[in-house]
Write an enzyme that holds these catalytic residues in place. Structure first.
Site, PDB file in Angstrom:
ATOM      1  CG  ASP A   1      17.584 -58.017 -28.386  1.00  0.00           C
ATOM      2  OD1 ASP A   1      17.713 -57.513 -27.243  1.00  0.00           O
ATOM      3  OD2 ASP A   1      16.535 -58.592 -28.759  1.00  0.00           O
ATOM      4  CG  HIS A   2      20.596 -53.638 -24.935  1.00  0.00           C
ATOM      5  ND1 HIS A   2      19.271 -53.135 -25.710  1.00  0.00           N
ATOM      6  CD2 HIS A   2      20.133 -53.610 -23.712  1.00  0.00           C
ATOM      7  CE1 HIS A   2      18.686 -52.379 -24.644  1.00  0.00           C
ATOM      8  NE2 HIS A   2      19.045 -53.048 -23.493  1.00  0.00           N
TER       9      HIS A   2
ATOM     10  CG  HIS B   1      14.563 -56.349 -25.437  1.00  0.00           C
ATOM     11  ND1 HIS B   1      15.550 -56.146 -26.330  1.00  0.00           N
ATOM     12  CD2 HIS B   1      14.389 -55.179 -25.105  1.00  0.00           C
ATOM     13  CE1 HIS B   1      15.902 -54.870 -26.711  1.00  0.00           C
ATOM     14  NE2 HIS B   1      15.397 -53.884 -25.699  1.00  0.00           N
TER      15      HIS B   1
END
Lengths: 519, 349
Positions: free
Chosen positions: A203-204, A267
Site C-alpha cells: 500500500d504505497h 489507503h
C-alpha cells in the site's frame, strides 16, 4: 564465481553499525506486468534511485516478465527513456549503465506453464553466473485477474520455495481482492504459495514520509499522546481529494471499483489505523500491525441499509469547472458506463469501539474532481470550557486543530487561539506550521523506494498483513452490500465537479454541529 | 525578495547592537518568503579572507538545510579590537514554488579575542535550535570549554591539522568535559562514507563473505594530505574485522585476525588520484576492489574470484569540504561508529 554453495550463516562484519535499519539483501527482482506503467514510472525508477543513493545492494538483477514480444534491449531502452523523465534524482548515465546490464526481459503469457519453467532456468543461470544461490523477489504488478495464475505457476515451478538459506518473497500490488470473499481467496492462493512472512501486500501510502511520520509525531512527542483520546479529541477528519477525473482511460478500472474499494479499503483505513492505534510494544512488523488490525477490527460495522444511509454518503460528480476548465460529469467520462451506479465520492462516519475512541467520530471522505489534490488528517480538539471567554467579542474560541498533511506540501500545522493586539480581549485563531519542504530541502525518497528496500531487508512493517486486509474488506463489504444488494438502497448523491462534495456529506457533519475542514 | 540581499556577499553592514532589528526589517520587507530554520549553523575561521567564501558555502548549504547561519572570522593579529557585522538572507525556491530563506549574520572580529568569540556566539543563537559548529583549520586556544559547552555538533577536518595527535586529544578532552554529549564529525571520516558503504555491500556477496577469513592483504591508496582519512578508513576495517595491530612501520602495518592469520596492510600515496582512490582486499581466491578516479562522482567496485569478475558503480563521496558538510547534515546521527573506531585510529596514527 567458483566458491560453491553459499554459506549465508557467515556474517558480514562491515555491516555492523553502518546504518540504523535492516540490511537489504541482494536479490533478483522479477516483475510481472513489466510492460506496464507501474514498472516504467515507479518500480524501475525506484530501483535506479536506490542505486544513486548507494542503497541498492550490489548485484541486484531485474527481470521483466510480460506477454509482449519485446527484447532485452527494447525493454531497457523503454525503461531508460521513462527514467530520464520521471526519476526523482534525474538520470545519471554512469549509474544507469551499471544497472542496465542487470535488466532483462522474459516474454511469456501469465498462464503459460512453460514460461515459468524457462523463468526458473533463467534464474538458475543468474545464480550460476554469480556462483551462489540467490534471493528472489517476485513483484506482481500485472492486472489483478492474473494474480492467481502467476502465484499458482510460481509454486508449480518451485520458485516460491526457500533454498539453502536464500529467501523467496512476493510483493502483491493493489487491488488485493474486490470483496472479502475474493480477498480471502487471494490470501489462500498467496499463502498456499508463499509463507505469510514472505508475503508483502503493498500500500504505497504507507511508504510516504508523512504517513511514517504519524507514529513519530504521536509516540516521540510527549505533548500529543496524553491528549490523544476521547477526553480531549472531538473528532478526526481524513480527506483524500483528487482534482483529476477519469483521464487516460482510467474509467475502465475505476467504474468497476469505485471510491470505497479503490481508496477507503486500503489507503484511508491504513491512515486511520495509524492515527487511532495504541502504542505498539515494539517497532517490529507484527508489533505495529497487531495494533493496526485491532483498530480496523474495532470499527463499528454499518451492516444495514439504514445504518449505511445514516453514516455513509456516496456521490457522483456532474459536469462542472476546475481551474477554469470545463470537465464532464462522471457518467460522461471516457470508459464509464453512462448508467453507472459507481461512486466517485464517498464520505463516511467511522466509529471505533474502543476505550480510547468511544464516541469520537472519524469522518473520512475521498473523491474525484474535487477542487484540488490534497490528502490530510485533521485532529479536532474539544473546545475549552466556556467559562472565561464566553463574554469576549466573538465568544468561545475555536478548538485546536492539528493537521497532518500527507500530500502535497507535506507537513504538520497546529491551529491555536491568540489574543489580537489591542486594549480589548479579542481572539483569533493562528497557525503554527511545519513544512517538510521548508525545513528539509532534501527531497524524500519515493514511497516505492522505501518499500522495495524494506522488502529486500525482510521488514514488513509498512506492508498490510492478511488479517488487516480481510478486516478492512469486511467493513467495506457491508456498505457495498447495502448499496448494491438491498431493496431500498441509500441514494446516490450528486455534486458539480470542482465542488467539495454533495450537501448530504455536509449535512452528515452539520447535524452534529461540525463541519468539514476547508482545505 | 525586494530587500537588499546580495546573495554572493555578506549583505548589509549593521551595528552589532542593531542586528536583531535589522533581521526583523529583512523579513518585514517581504511577505512572499518564509524564514525557516532547523539549526544554528556556525562557521568559524581565523583566516578573515575566508569570510566571503564561507558566505558562498552557506548559500549552497541552505538549499537543503534551512538554518540561522553565523559566520565568524577572527583577525587576531590586528592591533586594535573591533567588530564588524553584516546581515543577509539566502533564499531558495522549494520545489520550484515557495521561497524559503535562511538568515545569515557575519562577524569580523579583530584584535584581542579573550571571551569575545564565545560571547558573540552566545548573543546570536536562535533559541531552542541545536548549534552545529564548523571549526575550520587548526583548533586554536579559543577552542575552550566555555565555547564548546554550547555546541551540539562539532565539525572539523583533521586533514588540515599539522599535528593530528594533539588535535584529537583536544577533541577527546572536549567530549569528556561536555559529558560525551557533543557530537563530533571529522570530515576526514565523512570522506570515506561511500567507500565504507561499498565495502559492506560487496561483502554481502556470499563469495566475498566466504573469503573474508582468508584475507591476507589490504591496500589503501590516497593523497598524502588525506592521511587521516586513509588511517580512519583502515581503522574502520581493522576494528570491524576484529583484527589486532602487531607491527607498525611508517604507513605499513602487520595485523592478525581472530583466527591468527597474518594480514599485511599498506597505505600508499597517489598525488594524482582522488583524495581516497582505492581500498582493496586480497586473499588467495578473491580480490575485492573499490576505486575512484580523480574528479569522478562514482566509485567502481569489482569482485573477482577464479577469473570471474563482477563490476558495479555507486556514488562517491564529495571532495569539497562544504559538500562533505552537506552530506553529513543530511545523514544526521550521533556518529557513534566514528567514536568506536577512534581508539584503533590512535594506534595506527
Amino acid at each position: 564465481m567458483g566458491l560453491g554453495v553459499a554459506e549465508h550463516s557467515v556474517s558480514n562484519p562491515f555491516r555492523e553499525d553502518l546504518v540504523s535499519r535492516n540490511r537489504p539483501e541482494a536479490c533478483t527482482v522479477v516483475i510481472f506486468g513489466a510492460t506496464g506503467d507501474l514498472t516504467h514510472r515507479k518500480l524501475v525508477p525506484a530501483l535506479y534511485n536506490l542505486a544513486v543513493d548507494g542503497e541498492l545492494p550490489p548485484g541486484v538483477q531485474i527481470i521483466g516478465f510480460a506477454r509482449r514480444d519485446w527484447t532485452d534491449e527494447f525493454f531497457r531502452e523503454g525503461l531508460e527513456k521513462i527514467n530520464r523523465k520521471v526519476s526523482r534524482t534525474g538520470h545519471d548515465d554512469k549509474i544507469w549503465d551499471s544497472l542496465a546490464p542487470n535488466i532483462s526481459y522474459h516474454q511469456s503469457e501469465f498462464q503459460d506453464e512453460d514460461g515459468y519453467a524457462s523463468l526458473a532456468a533463467k534464474l538458475d543461470a543468474v545464480d550460476e553466473e554469480r556462483g551462489a544461490k540467490g534471493n528472489r523477489l517476485f513483484y506482481i504488478a500485472s492486472a489483478p485477474e492474473y494474480f492467481d495464475d502467476i502465484l499458482l505457476h510460481l509454486k508449480k515451478a518451485g520458485l516460491s520455495e526457500e533454498r539453502e538459506g536464500c529467501w523467496s518473497r512476493v510483493i502483491v500490488e493493489k487491488p488485493f481482492g474486490t470483496t472479502l470473499a475474493t480477498a480471502q481467496h487471494l490470501n489462500q492462493v498467496v499463502n498456499g504459495t508463499f509463507e505469510e512472512k514472505d508475503t508483502y501486500r503493498i500500500d504505497h501510502y504507507l511508504g510516504k514520509e508523512t504517513a511514517q511520520n504519524i507514529m513519530v509525531l504521536r509516540f516521540a512527542n510527549a505533548i500529543f499522546e496524553p491528549l490523544w483520546n476521547k477526553q480531549y479529541i472531538d473528532h478526526i477528519q481524513i480527506t483524500c481529494a483528487e482534482h483529476l477525473g477519469m483521464e487516460g482511460g482510467r474509467g475502465a478500472y475505476y467504474d468497476g471499483a469505485g471510491a470505497l474499494r479503490d481508496m477507503v479499503q486500503n489507503h484511508l483505513l491504513q491512515l486511520l489505523s495509524l492515527v487511532a492505534m495504541e502504542p505498539p510494544t515494539d517497532l517490529s512488523a507484527d508489533g505495529v500491525r497487531d495494533e493496526k488490525v485491532k483498530v480496523i477490527r474495532s470499527l463499528r460495522q454499518w451492516d444495514t441499509p439504514e445504518l449505511v444511509k445514516e453514516n455513509v454518503v456516496r456521490a457522483q460528480y456532474l459536469s462542472g469547472d476546475i481551474n477554469g476548465n470545463e470537465v464532464p460529469g462522471y457518467r460522461e467520462e471516457d470508459r464509464v458506463n453512462p448508467e453507472s451506479e459507481t461512486e466517485a465520492y464517498v464520505a463516511l462516519r467511522c466509529m471505533i469501539d474502543t476505550w480510547r475512541w468511544s464516541g469520537v467520530p472519524f469522518y473520512v471522505r475521498v473523491g474525484k474532481r474535487l477542487p484540488k489534490k490534497a490528502t490530510e488528517i485533521s485532529v479536532h480538539f474539544k473546545e475549552t470550557p466556556s467559562v472565561l471567554f464566553n463574554a469576549a467579542p466573538g465568544g468561545v474560541p475555536d478548538g485546536n486543530v492539528l493537521v497532518i498533511r500527507i500530500q502535497p506540501d507535506e507537513g504538520i500545522s497546529l491551529r491555536m487561539n491568540s489574543k489580537l493586539p489591542g486594549t480589548s480581549l479579542r481572539m483569533e485563531p493562528v497557525k503554527m506550521d511545519f513544512h517538510y519542504a521548508s525545513s528539509f530541502g532534501k527531497s524524500s525518497p519515493e514511497a516505492y523506494e522505501r518499500l522495495l528496500l524494506d522488502c529486500m531487508a525482510g521488514d514488513a512493517t509498512l506492508f498490510a498483513r492478511r488479517d488487516e486486509v480481510e478486516e478492512a474488506w469486511r467493513f467495506v463489504d457491508n456498505i457495498e452490500r447495502a448499496w448494491h444488494e438491498s431493496e431500498n438502497p441509500p441514494p446516490m448523491a450528486e455534486f458539480p465537479a470542482g465542488g467539495w462534495g454533495p450537501t448530504e456529506a455536509d449535512e452528515m457533519l452539520s447535524g452534529e454541529g461540525r463541519k468539514w475542514r476547508r482545505l | 525578495m525586494s530587500v537588499d540581499l546580495s546573495s554572493a556577499g555578506l549583505g548589509r553592514a549593521v551595528e552589532v547592537a542593531a542586528i536583531d532589528g535589522e533581521l526583523k526589517k529583512l523579513w518585514e520587507a517581504d511577505d512572499a518568503s518564509t524564514n525557516a530554520s532547523l539549526m544554528n549553523f556556525l562557521i568559524y575561521t581565523e583566516d578573515p579572507s575566508q569570510l566571503t567564501a564561507n558566505s558562498e558555502t552557506i548559500l549552497s548549504l541552505t538549499q537543503e538545510n534551512a538554518c540561522r547561519a553565523l559566520l565568524i572570522a577572527m583577525d587576531r593579529k590586528a592591533p586594535e579590537p573591533s567588530i564588524e557585522a553584516y546581515v543577509t538572507a539566502h533564499c531558495h525556491l522549494a520545489h520550484g514554488k515557495k521561497s524559503i530563506c535562511s538568515e545569515q549574520v557575519s562577524f569580523l572580529l579583530k584584535g584581542k579575542s579573550l571571551g569575545r568569540l564565545r560571547n558573540t556566539v552566545f548573543a546570536h543563537l536562535n533559541s531552542d535550535l541545536p548549534l552545529v559548529f564548523w571549526w575550520q583549520n587548526e583548533l586554536s586556544d579559543l577552542f575552550e570549554e566555555g565555547l564548546y559547552r554550547l555546541v551540539d555538533r562539532l565539525i572539523f577536518d583533521s586533514s588540515t591539522w599539522a599535528d593530528p595527535t594533539a588535535g584529537f586529544e583536544r577533541i577527546v578532552t572536549a567530549r569528556k568535559e561536555t559529558g560525551q554529549s557533543m557530537i563530533t564529525q571529522d570530515l576526514s571520516w565523512t570522506r570515506s562514507y561511500f567507500f565504507r558503504l561499498a565495502t559492506a555491500g560487496l561483502f554481502d556477496d556470499p563469495a566475498a563473505k566466504n573469503s573474508f577469513s582468508a584475507i591476507n592483504k589490504v591496500k589503501i591508496l590516497a593523497q598524502k594530505e588525506q592521511r587521516t582519512a586513509a588511517l580512519l578508513l583502515l581503522a574502520w576495517v581493522v576494528e570491524l574485522s576484529g583484527w589486532k595491530l602487531l607491527l607498525k612501520n611508517g604507513d605499513s602495518f602487520e595485523l592478525s585476525s581472530a583466527e591468527g592469520n597474518l594480514i599485511e596492510a599498506d597505505i600508499e600515496w597517489n598525488e594524482d588520484g582522488a583524495p581516497l582512490s582505492e581500498l582493496s582486499f586480497f586473499s588467495q581466491d578473491c580480490e575485492i576492489k573499490i576505486t575512484r578516479e580523480k574528479g569522478n562522482p562514482h566509485l567502481c567496485q569489482s569482485l573477482c574470484t577464479d577469473g570471474h569478475c563482477l563490476y558495479f558503480s555507486s556514488p562517491a563521496d564529495a571532495d569539497a569540504p562544504a559538500d562533505l558538510v552537506a552530506s553529513q547534515l543530511s545523514r544526521g546521527g550521533k556518529n557513534s561508529l566514528f567514536l568506536r573506531v577512534l581508539p584503533q585510529f590512535f594506534e595506527l596514527l
